[in-house]
Design a protein around this motif. Sequence first.
Motif, mmCIF file in Angstrom:
data_model
loop_
_atom_site.group_PDB
_atom_site.id
_atom_site.type_symbol
_atom_site.label_atom_id
_atom_site.label_comp_id
_atom_site.label_asym_id
_atom_site.label_seq_id
_atom_site.Cartn_x
_atom_site.Cartn_y
_atom_site.Cartn_z
ATOM 1 N N GLY A 106 0.808 -1.208 0.000
ATOM 2 C CA GLY A 106 0.000 0.000 0.000
ATOM 3 C C GLY A 106 0.839 1.255 0.000
ATOM 4 N N ASP A 107 0.150 2.388 0.087
ATOM 5 C CA ASP A 107 0.796 3.705 0.075
ATOM 6 C C ASP A 107 0.295 4.517 1.255
ATOM 7 N N ILE A 108 1.227 5.306 1.810
ATOM 8 C CA ILE A 108 0.879 6.244 2.879
ATOM 9 C C ILE A 108 1.314 7.628 2.421
ATOM 10 N N PHE A 109 0.411 8.610 2.565
ATOM 11 C CA PHE A 109 0.716 9.993 2.215
ATOM 12 C C PHE A 109 0.600 10.848 3.486
ATOM 13 N N TYR A 110 1.727 11.419 3.901
ATOM 14 C CA TYR A 110 1.758 12.277 5.089
ATOM 15 C C TYR A 110 1.696 13.738 4.636
ATOM 16 N N PHE A 111 0.745 14.487 5.152
ATOM 17 C CA PHE A 111 0.579 15.898 4.802
ATOM 18 C C PHE A 111 1.054 16.763 5.965
ATOM 19 N N SER A 112 1.756 17.821 5.646
ATOM 20 C CA SER A 112 2.402 18.633 6.682
ATOM 21 C C SER A 112 1.413 19.254 7.654
ATOM 22 N N TYR A 113 0.145 19.419 7.238
ATOM 23 C CA TYR A 113 -0.838 20.059 8.123
ATOM 24 C C TYR A 113 -1.557 19.065 9.038
ATOM 25 N N GLY A 114 -0.938 17.920 9.287
ATOM 26 C CA GLY A 114 -1.434 17.022 10.325
ATOM 27 C C GLY A 114 -2.385 15.938 9.861
ATOM 28 N N ALA A 115 -2.416 15.673 8.547
ATOM 29 C CA ALA A 115 -3.294 14.630 8.016
ATOM 30 C C ALA A 115 -2.466 13.547 7.355
ATOM 31 N N VAL A 116 -3.012 12.331 7.335
ATOM 32 C CA VAL A 116 -2.327 11.197 6.714
ATOM 33 C C VAL A 116 -3.381 10.319 6.045
ATOM 34 N N VAL A 117 -3.053 9.805 4.855
ATOM 35 C CA VAL A 117 -3.990 8.983 4.083
ATOM 36 C C VAL A 117 -3.341 7.637 3.790
ATOM 37 N N PHE A 118 -4.070 6.555 4.096
ATOM 38 C CA PHE A 118 -3.594 5.184 3.890
ATOM 39 C C PHE A 118 -4.390 4.529 2.755
ATOM 40 N N TRP A 119 -3.678 3.907 1.841
ATOM 41 C CA TRP A 119 -4.302 3.134 0.762
ATOM 42 C C TRP A 119 -3.857 1.669 0.902
ATOM 43 N N GLY A 120 -4.844 0.764 1.024
ATOM 44 C CA GLY A 120 -4.552 -0.657 1.035
ATOM 45 C C GLY A 120 -4.159 -1.216 2.385
ATOM 46 N N PHE A 121 -4.582 -0.559 3.475
ATOM 47 C CA PHE A 121 -4.232 -1.008 4.821
ATOM 48 C C PHE A 121 -5.498 -1.336 5.605
ATOM 49 N N SER A 122 -5.399 -2.329 6.476
ATOM 50 C CA SER A 122 -6.492 -2.636 7.391
ATOM 51 C C SER A 122 -6.504 -1.595 8.513
ATOM 52 N N PRO A 123 -7.606 -1.472 9.253
ATOM 53 C CA PRO A 123 -7.648 -0.521 10.377
ATOM 54 C C PRO A 123 -6.533 -0.757 11.387
ATOM 55 N N ASP A 124 -6.223 -2.026 11.681
ATOM 56 C CA ASP A 124 -5.167 -2.327 12.659
ATOM 57 C C ASP A 124 -3.804 -1.840 12.176
ATOM 58 N N HIS A 125 -3.513 -2.047 10.890
ATOM 59 C CA HIS A 125 -2.232 -1.600 10.358
ATOM 60 C C HIS A 125 -2.154 -0.070 10.322
ATOM 61 N N CYS A 126 -3.275 0.574 10.071
ATOM 62 C CA CYS A 126 -3.304 2.043 10.128
ATOM 63 C C CYS A 126 -2.951 2.520 11.535
ATOM 64 N N GLU A 127 -3.543 1.873 12.527
ATOM 65 C CA GLU A 127 -3.293 2.263 13.917
ATOM 66 C C GLU A 127 -1.823 2.060 14.293
ATOM 67 N N GLN A 128 -1.213 1.001 13.779
ATOM 68 C CA GLN A 128 0.202 0.747 14.067
ATOM 69 C C GLN A 128 1.079 1.876 13.519
ATOM 70 N N HIS A 129 0.791 2.323 12.298
ATOM 71 C CA HIS A 129 1.569 3.419 11.713
ATOM 72 C C HIS A 129 1.287 4.737 12.432
ATOM 73 N N LEU A 130 0.051 4.952 12.845
ATOM 74 C CA LEU A 130 -0.286 6.187 13.562
ATOM 75 C C LEU A 130 0.442 6.258 14.902
ATOM 76 N N ALA A 131 0.647 5.096 15.521
ATOM 77 C CA ALA A 131 1.352 5.079 16.808
ATOM 78 C C ALA A 131 2.788 5.558 16.656
ATOM 79 N N THR A 132 3.434 5.218 15.540
ATOM 80 C CA THR A 132 4.812 5.679 15.325
ATOM 81 C C THR A 132 4.845 7.144 14.903
#
Length: 264
Positions: free
Chosen positions: A45-71
Amino acid sequence: MECRAYCTASVYNIKALHERLKQQGVALSLYRDVLHQHVPGEYVGDIFYFSYGAVVFWGFSPDHCEQHLATLIHYEEEPLSSGKTEIDEFTFSFGQTCKIIDDEIILPDQEMLTRLAISHALAQSVKLATYEYTLRRTFEENKGFPQDLAKNGRIALSRKEIRRKMGRLFIERATINLHLDVLDTPEFFWEYPELEPVYAVADSYLDIDGRVEVMNHRLDVIHELFEMLGNELNHQHSSRLEWTVIVLIVIEVLLSLLDAFRAI
């Protein structure tokens, strides 16, 4: 497949995040105010981090999204509390033309830049939602003041409390006004104008322009409330001065009468 957009902070330190991920050997691409991370493996999948505090995940389950958000927590500035974190959830597939129907994003191709174009609108939408939450909260906290003024002719707050209210209103209005530019058409499309129609599809579906117009109207109402509180503060100050003058006059009259009685 799933697509999720989150807004978790006012700002991400993209530079520090980029350096950290680079040290880990992660596949990265850097665009205008956006950091792209490609994640190979079982969940490609792809992750797009935006400087104004937003992030968009493509192709990830909710659990995997939460793991990346924790880091990501270590790179947040002014993080939002868990109850204020905004989330938009979609599914996506591929078709002939770009469109969004019932929260399903249909992509015209498998190009990463196409997903980035859509991600700009998704990130703006969750960012806008944080402003909408702030304005709703502000209205709930202050909606009784106009009624009090109409019913009683005054606001039942001390001068100190009015000043504190004015200060909070000013901070909220200034914070939103300073960051409204993130809701304009991103500068990314100056370099990739051929992708702007893709962005426009998501922008229209999410009604970003309409929501910004409503938010600007509410900001105008907050400005009027700010002025009303200022007028009430001035009125209280004027009333206090008038009573001070009246008391001084009464004291002067009493002293004059006392001197007159002593002279008799």
